[in-house]
Design an enzyme around this catalytic site. Structure first.
Site, PDB file in Angstrom:
ATOM      1  N   ASN A   8     -25.587  20.408   1.659  1.00  0.00           N
ATOM      2  CA  ASN A   8     -25.830  21.140   3.013  1.00  0.00           C
ATOM      3  C   ASN A   8     -25.530  22.590   2.878  1.00  0.00           C
ATOM      4  OD1 ASN A   8     -25.856  21.880   5.669  1.00  0.00           O
ATOM      5  ND2 ASN A   8     -23.923  20.709   6.327  1.00  0.00           N
ATOM      6  N   TRP A   9     -26.773  23.274   2.826  1.00  0.00           N
ATOM      7  CA  TRP A   9     -26.431  24.682   2.772  1.00  0.00           C
ATOM      8  C   TRP A   9     -25.946  25.584   3.783  1.00  0.00           C
ATOM      9  CZ3 TRP A   9     -31.189  26.201  -0.831  1.00  0.00           C
ATOM     10  CH2 TRP A   9     -31.080  25.837  -2.294  1.00  0.00           C
ATOM     11  N   LYS A  10     -25.965  24.979   4.994  1.00  0.00           N
ATOM     12  CA  LYS A  10     -25.364  25.431   6.177  1.00  0.00           C
ATOM     13  C   LYS A  10     -26.148  26.842   6.483  1.00  0.00           C
ATOM     14  CE  LYS A  10     -21.232  22.857   5.581  1.00  0.00           C
ATOM     15  NZ  LYS A  10     -19.671  23.080   5.755  1.00  0.00           N
ATOM     16  N   HIS A  14     -23.583  17.076  12.540  1.00  0.00           N
ATOM     17  CA  HIS A  14     -22.528  17.677  11.893  1.00  0.00           C
ATOM     18  C   HIS A  14     -21.305  18.383  12.672  1.00  0.00           C
ATOM     19  CE1 HIS A  14     -20.535  20.300   8.953  1.00  0.00           C
ATOM     20  NE2 HIS A  14     -21.157  19.596   8.119  1.00  0.00           N
ATOM     21  N   GLU A  66     -19.521  20.730  12.551  1.00  0.00           N
ATOM     22  CA  GLU A  66     -19.941  22.067  12.931  1.00  0.00           C
ATOM     23  C   GLU A  66     -20.890  22.193  14.091  1.00  0.00           C
ATOM     24  OE1 GLU A  66     -20.916  23.495   9.295  1.00  0.00           O
ATOM     25  OE2 GLU A  66     -19.014  23.398   8.509  1.00  0.00           O
ATOM     26  N   GLU A  97     -17.094  12.466   7.499  1.00  0.00           N
ATOM     27  CA  GLU A  97     -16.725  13.708   6.980  1.00  0.00           C
ATOM     28  C   GLU A  97     -15.385  14.064   7.895  1.00  0.00           C
ATOM     29  OE1 GLU A  97     -20.066  16.277   5.215  1.00  0.00           O
ATOM     30  OE2 GLU A  97     -20.205  16.781   7.248  1.00  0.00           O
ATOM     31  N   GLY A 130     -14.798  22.185   4.123  1.00  0.00           N
ATOM     32  CA  GLY A 130     -14.647  23.656   3.886  1.00  0.00           C
ATOM     33  C   GLY A 130     -13.095  24.258   3.507  1.00  0.00           C
ATOM     34  N   SER A 187     -15.159  18.811   0.894  1.00  0.00           N
ATOM     35  CA  SER A 187     -14.424  19.559  -0.150  1.00  0.00           C
ATOM     36  C   SER A 187     -14.810  18.685  -1.457  1.00  0.00           C
ATOM     37  CB  SER A 187     -13.412  19.861  -0.120  1.00  0.00           C
ATOM     38  OG  SER A 187     -12.868  20.848   0.873  1.00  0.00           O
ATOM     39  N   GLY A 191     -20.982  20.908   1.086  1.00  0.00           N
ATOM     40  CA  GLY A 191     -21.477  22.154   1.415  1.00  0.00           C
ATOM     41  C   GLY A 191     -21.154  22.914   0.432  1.00  0.00           C
ATOM     42  N   GLY A 192     -20.043  23.769   0.285  1.00  0.00           N
ATOM     43  CA  GLY A 192     -19.721  24.732  -0.622  1.00  0.00           C
ATOM     44  C   GLY A 192     -20.366  24.567  -2.140  1.00  0.00           C
TER      45      GLY A 192
HETATM   46  P1  PGA Z   1     -17.824  21.405   2.272  1.00  0.00           P
HETATM   47  O1  PGA Z   1     -18.858  20.986   3.623  1.00  0.00           O
HETATM   48  O2  PGA Z   1     -18.270  20.394   1.167  1.00  0.00           O
HETATM   49  O3  PGA Z   1     -17.991  22.784   2.165  1.00  0.00           O
HETATM   50  O4  PGA Z   1     -16.360  20.982   2.606  1.00  0.00           O
HETATM   51  C1  PGA Z   1     -19.161  19.526   3.689  1.00  0.00           C
HETATM   52  C2  PGA Z   1     -20.139  19.586   4.818  1.00  0.00           C
HETATM   53  O5  PGA Z   1     -19.861  20.201   5.743  1.00  0.00           O
HETATM   54  O6  PGA Z   1     -21.068  19.115   4.855  1.00  0.00           O
END
Ligand code: PGA
Length: 253
Positions: A11-13, A97, A99, A169, A175, A215, A236-237
């Protein structure tokens, strides 16, 4: 035991311009050519979907969107429909998600509408659920998961949900560098699978893929993936750099 093909999803957000996304994609395609037995997916910002789809044709990597609107079309400035995403080359879509829930008012009710729209357009939905730090501290993790699954999947039947992917999640792990322990992830995943069994029956519970997110990185992916109810990762990251995503994709090596 039922075989569930593992899924490693990035997920590149809100990261990468179109040029940067295409650049990373070119490297990623080359680095993941030899991956077998694992499904791969990247969800970039929507402006990069169509150009990336062209590059990804014939590659090991599927394309996903980060969100969708439930209407097919209309006066909804700034929104994208399932049909539009499919026409841009998406086969997956993230829904709910944390967020989106935290910053954009997403609720289980809107998750439910988006899920129905995704399924109607044959997109593979990745429904994201998980508790906050405060909810875990208060001992509410399982009741939060109950509500998110029951309300998010309301009105659907096991026959509708054959393609469903669930991403667990825990919000406190996203994050933050704080990963759930392998045992914490397994406990929640098992709980979700048992809940799916109660709601939709054993067949779907055994085949639904449950990803862990929060993470995940090359150093912890293998141990998480070794848990019996962890069927993949939503990352994500660590999905932003091609080399690191490729290491995740090669977790079995
Ligand atoms: P993260 O994000 O790997 O940066 O913790 C995961 C996500 O929000 O899908």
């Amino acid at each position: 035991m039922t075989e569930r093909t593992p899924l490693i999803a990035g997920n590149w957000k809100m990261h990468k311009t179109v040029a940067e996304a295409l650049d990373t994609t070119r490297t990623l395609i080359a680095l993941t050519e030899d991956v077998t037995g694992v499904d791969l997916m990247i969800a970039p910002p929507s402006v990069s979907l169509a150009p990336m789809a062209e590059l990804l044709t014939g590659s090991r990597i599927a394309l996903g969107a980060q969100n969708l609107h439930w209407e097919q079309q209309g006066a909804y400035t700034g929104e994208l429909s399932a049909q539009m995403l499919a026409s841009a080359g998406c086969s997956y879509v993230l829904i709910g998600h944390s967020e989106r829930r935290q910053y954009f008012g997403e609720t289980d009710e809107t998750v439910n509408k988006r899920l129905k729209a995704a399924l109607a357009a044959d997109l593979i939905p990745v429904v994201c659920i998980g508790e906050t730090d405060a909810q875990r501290e208060a001992g509410e993790t399982f009741s939060v998961l109950d509500n998110q699954v029951i309300n998010g999947l309301d009105g659907l039947f096991s026959d509708d949900l054959g393609s469903l992917v669930i991403a667990y999640e825990p919000v406190w792990a996203i994050g933050t560098g704080k990963t759930a322990s392998d045992e914490q992830a397994q406990e929640a995943h098992r709980y979700i699978r048992e809940l799916m069994d109660r709601q939709f029956g054993k067949a779907l519970a055994n085949t639904v893929r449950i990803l862990y997110g929060g993470s995940v990185k090359p150093s912890n992916v293998k141990a998480l993936m070794a848990m019996p109810d962890v069927d993949g990762a939503l990352v994500g990251g660590a999905s932003l750099a091609a080399e690191s995503f490729s290491q995740l994709a090669h977790y079995q090596a």
